[in-house]
Design an enzyme around this catalytic site. Structure first.
Site, mmCIF file in Angstrom:
data_model
loop_
_atom_site.group_PDB
_atom_site.id
_atom_site.type_symbol
_atom_site.label_atom_id
_atom_site.label_comp_id
_atom_site.label_asym_id
_atom_site.label_seq_id
_atom_site.Cartn_x
_atom_site.Cartn_y
_atom_site.Cartn_z
ATOM 1 C CB CYS A 1 -0.968 -0.034 1.179
ATOM 2 S SG CYS A 1 -2.320 1.173 1.051
ATOM 3 C CG HIS B 1 -3.106 -3.559 3.652
ATOM 4 N ND1 HIS B 1 -2.138 -2.909 4.393
ATOM 5 C CD2 HIS B 1 -3.749 -2.601 2.941
ATOM 6 C CE1 HIS B 1 -2.197 -1.601 4.146
ATOM 7 N NE2 HIS B 1 -3.167 -1.392 3.266
ATOM 8 C CD GLU C 1 -0.376 -5.584 6.007
ATOM 9 O OE1 GLU C 1 -0.640 -4.367 6.127
ATOM 10 O OE2 GLU C 1 -0.204 -6.144 4.916
#
Length: 228
Positions: free
Chosen positions: A90, A195, A197
């Site tokens: 990002c 994302h 994660e």
């Protein structure tokens, strides 16, 4: 005998807000995350680098435009030039583009609105350090959260630099050619708007992001063993 954990630097800029999330995910997948303040001029001994999401320097001027001048980015640039593995997520993707480590630029979403949603992305290549645990054409569900994620590709960018595309009908920001993730020509630097994660545990909605981060951890471990 347990595998040795590769060391992965997670660079923290003023305004980073996904650094701890990235560090937790990397740790859960077998890496040793090393949190690194952006003011550091040198990288510690590491096997990969992650530039996390957030709003570095408040996104003033342009997203990532100020962070690219941070001392740590000089070290990251040298690390990448030497073949080191670098993942920008990002805002990290935006920083890599601003720093010239990746082609193109991220512009405001076509809707001119912030978007936060789970999206489906399609794996375009599986022969990269970031996708070895994926299958070509596989669709991964990974969340996005950004206001400037509309990717503009340079005219001379080859299709083989596209690692991920948004699935048909799932483009959340108007990115050209439905591009969600881009590689440099050497293939050791990846920028990704979604994302991963935030998608490493099915209890949180999806575990698909673990395929991306675990691929990076695998590749970092191989680099570690190669130097041993």
């Amino acid at each position: 005998m347990s595998e040795v954990a590769p060391r992965v630097a997670v660079v923290i800029f003023p305004g980073s807000n996904d650094d701890r999330d990235a560090a937790w995910a990397l740790s859960a997948l077998g890496a040793e995350p090393i949190l690194l303040w952006h003011g550091e001029e040198e990288l510690p001994p590491v096997d990969a680098v992650v530039l996390p999401g957030g709003v570095s320097y408040g996104d003033y001027l342009r997203c990532g435009a100020i962070a690219r001048f941070s001392p740590a980015m000089h070290a990251v640039t040298a690390f990448a030039a030497d073949g080191g593995l670098v993942l920008g997520i990002c805002n990290g993707f935006q920083i890599l583009c601003e720093a010239g480590l990746l082609p193109g630029v991220l512009r405001p979403n076509a809707s001119l609105e912030f978007v936060c949603a789970d999206v489906a992305i399609r794996v375009e290549r599986t022969d990269t350090a970031f996708t070895t645990r994926c299958e070509e054409g596989q669709e991964l569900v990974i969340p996005v959260k950004h206001g400037e994620g509309c990717y503009h590709a340079p005219d001379d960018m080859a299709d083989d630099q596209i690692a991920f595309r948004y699935a048909p009908g799932a483009n959340p920001n108007g990115s050209e050619r439905d591009i969600a993730g881009v590689l440099n020509r050497a293939g050791n630097v990846l920028g990704l708007m979604p994302h991963p994660e935030h998608a490493v545990d099915p209890l949180l909605g999806s575990g698909d992001g673990a395929l991306v981060l675990a691929s990076l951890v695998d590749a970092a471990r191989e680099r570690l063993y190669a130097r041993a």
